[in-house]
Write an enzyme that holds these catalytic residues in place. Structure first.
Site, mmCIF file in Angstrom:
data_model
loop_
_atom_site.group_PDB
_atom_site.id
_atom_site.type_symbol
_atom_site.label_atom_id
_atom_site.label_comp_id
_atom_site.label_asym_id
_atom_site.label_seq_id
_atom_site.Cartn_x
_atom_site.Cartn_y
_atom_site.Cartn_z
ATOM 1 N N CYS A 42 -6.650 67.856 24.508
ATOM 2 C CA CYS A 42 -6.508 66.464 24.940
ATOM 3 C C CYS A 42 -5.328 66.318 25.901
ATOM 4 O O CYS A 42 -4.170 66.489 25.507
ATOM 5 C CB CYS A 42 -6.314 65.583 23.701
ATOM 6 S SG CYS A 42 -5.836 63.889 24.044
ATOM 7 N N CYS A 64 -2.750 63.699 24.913
ATOM 8 C CA CYS A 64 -1.983 64.187 23.753
ATOM 9 C C CYS A 64 -0.868 65.120 24.212
ATOM 10 O O CYS A 64 0.270 65.028 23.739
ATOM 11 C CB CYS A 64 -2.891 64.940 22.783
ATOM 12 S SG CYS A 64 -4.205 63.959 22.034
#
Length: 148
Positions: free
Chosen positions: A69, A72
């Site tokens: 991600c 993230c």
């Protein structure tokens, strides 16, 4: 002496009771010796997450993330800065949802990164999306009533 505060060791999962006035003194786990209120982000496994979410009496902020991600990965250093800024006022941890998909079950997580704030055995706030460190700190202070 101040009343004891329950904290789960994020390394071994043991429940510790720490005098409230000693939280800033870097208390250690009575079983494994790991720091309980370190100003750093800790990686969790699902069993410790479940136990800490149910037990901790100090705010526990958990970042649900995955290595693939992009947002993230962008937020990771900001989350570390927020942990340092919050010091002994809250504990910040993260759990890799790819390595531990069970961690999202029953938590109604629809996207990552998602921050969930636990205190006293229940979820008290949630925030989705990448955030800057100042926004994370402000959110924790506001949602958990943590002093500056």
């Amino acid at each position: 002496m101040a009343a004891g505060v329950k904290l789960v060791c994020l390394d071994c999962g043991q429940v510790n009771r720490v005098p409230g006035d000693r939280l800033d003194a870097r208390p250690k786990c009575g079983t494994c010796g790991a720091g309980l209120m370190e100003p750093a982000v800790r990686e969790l496994d699902p069993a410790v997450l479940d136990k800490a979410a149910r037990t901790d009496e100090v705010p526990l902020v958990v970042d649900f993330w995955a290595p693939w991600c992009g947002p993230c990965r962008m937020m990771a250093p900001e989350f570390v800065k927020a942990a340092a800024a919050l010091g002994g006022r809250a504990r910040l941890a993260k759990i890799d949802t790819e390595a531990h998909p069970r961690a999202t079950q029953g938590r109604n997580i629809r996207g990552i990164p998602t921050l969930i704030l636990y205190r006293g055995g229940r979820e008290i706030a949630r925030q989705a999306g990448a955030q800057q460190s100042q926004a994370i700190v402000g959110w924790v202070r506001n949602a958990a009533g943590v002093a500056a």
